[in-house]
Scaffold this motif. Structure first.
Motif, PDB file in Angstrom:
ATOM      1  N   ILE A   9       0.833  -1.211   0.000  1.00  0.00           N
ATOM      2  CA  ILE A   9       0.000   0.000   0.000  1.00  0.00           C
ATOM      3  C   ILE A   9       0.864   1.255   0.000  1.00  0.00           C
ATOM      4  N   THR A  10       1.958   1.223   0.726  1.00  0.00           N
ATOM      5  CA  THR A  10       2.846   2.381   0.751  1.00  0.00           C
ATOM      6  C   THR A  10       3.428   2.637  -0.635  1.00  0.00           C
ATOM      7  N   SER A  11       3.809   1.582  -1.314  1.00  0.00           N
ATOM      8  CA  SER A  11       4.351   1.715  -2.662  1.00  0.00           C
ATOM      9  C   SER A  11       3.289   2.215  -3.649  1.00  0.00           C
ATOM     10  N   ILE A  12       2.073   1.684  -3.534  1.00  0.00           N
ATOM     11  CA  ILE A  12       0.979   2.132  -4.405  1.00  0.00           C
ATOM     12  C   ILE A  12       0.698   3.620  -4.191  1.00  0.00           C
ATOM     13  N   MET A  13       0.637   4.035  -2.947  1.00  0.00           N
ATOM     14  CA  MET A  13       0.347   5.448  -2.655  1.00  0.00           C
ATOM     15  C   MET A  13       1.458   6.351  -3.176  1.00  0.00           C
ATOM     16  N   ARG A  14       2.710   5.922  -3.040  1.00  0.00           N
ATOM     17  CA  ARG A  14       3.828   6.718  -3.549  1.00  0.00           C
ATOM     18  C   ARG A  14       3.777   6.771  -5.074  1.00  0.00           C
ATOM     19  N   PHE A  64      -3.186  -3.528 -14.562  1.00  0.00           N
ATOM     20  CA  PHE A  64      -4.643  -3.401 -14.624  1.00  0.00           C
ATOM     21  C   PHE A  64      -5.312  -4.642 -14.043  1.00  0.00           C
ATOM     22  N   ALA A  65      -4.850  -5.822 -14.455  1.00  0.00           N
ATOM     23  CA  ALA A  65      -5.445  -7.076 -13.985  1.00  0.00           C
ATOM     24  C   ALA A  65      -5.219  -7.270 -12.488  1.00  0.00           C
ATOM     25  N   MET A  66      -4.059  -6.876 -12.009  1.00  0.00           N
ATOM     26  CA  MET A  66      -3.746  -7.059 -10.596  1.00  0.00           C
ATOM     27  C   MET A  66      -4.629  -6.168  -9.709  1.00  0.00           C
ATOM     28  N   LEU A  67      -4.957  -4.990 -10.180  1.00  0.00           N
ATOM     29  CA  LEU A  67      -5.774  -4.066  -9.380  1.00  0.00           C
ATOM     30  C   LEU A  67      -7.272  -4.332  -9.523  1.00  0.00           C
ATOM     31  N   ARG A  68      -7.662  -5.069 -10.531  1.00  0.00           N
ATOM     32  CA  ARG A  68      -9.081  -5.322 -10.788  1.00  0.00           C
ATOM     33  C   ARG A  68      -9.823  -5.956  -9.605  1.00  0.00           C
TER      34      ARG A  68
END
Length: 169
Positions: free
Chosen positions: A32-37, A153-157
């Motif tokens: 989550i930290t990496s996604i937010m950054r 895209f597929a991973m976040l779906r």
């Protein structure tokens, strides 16, 4: 566009290491930290590209949405629904686009109390130019190839489906 501050170490990896020492291994924390950054980095990059057009990425998205509509116009509620933002955000976005001459407002003939946001000729020109510039920089994702973008895209779906971000059908 200014380069982000480059640190001699990866602060997210360091935070993950410290987290493990204190609370144990929690891979979702570093993810989550990496996604937010990544979100911050991408938003800064795309905003820098659309800024010369007097836009933010949020305003750009609203203009694109209007170009996708048959008549170049949508109700404020439909804009909010499709962009998945609060009505106050839609009003703010449309207000700024109106002030820039990129969108006009007109009464909704199908709803006496409603308002339509209508893209102007200038708005169409700006969205086309901004889109060319964003595509030229791969929307900030140029470090990934097409297959990797599809994987992202597929991973976040599943996360989006679980949050009812859209219907799976």
């Amino acid at each position: 566009m200014p380069k982000p501050l480059s640190l001699p170490f990866d602060p997210i990896a360091r935070a993950d290491e410290l987290w493990k020492q204190r609370w144990g291994n929690v891979p979702s924390m570093s993810a989550i930290t990496s996604i937010m950054r990544a979100h911050q980095i991408l938003l800064a990059e795309v905003d820098a590209v659309v800024k010369p057009y007097g836009l933010t990425f949020a305003r750009y998205e609203a203009l694109v949405l209007l170009t996708f509509s048959k008549e170049g116009e949508l109700t404020m509620s439909k804009i909010g629904e499709r962009l998945q933002v609060h009505p106050t955000s839609v009003t703010n976005t449309v207000d700024r686009l109106v002030k820039s001459g990129l969108v006009a407002r007109r009464p909704n003939p199908n709803d006496g109390r409603g308002t339509l946001a209508v893209i102007t000729g200038k708005g169409r020109e700006v969205v086309e130019a901004a889109t060319r510039d964003l595509m030229a920089m791969d929307f900030g994702l140029g470090v990934y190839d097409a297959e990797e973008c599809a994987e992202i895209f597929a991973m976040l779906r599943p996360l989006r489906v679980a949050a009812r971000d859209f219907d799976e059908d």
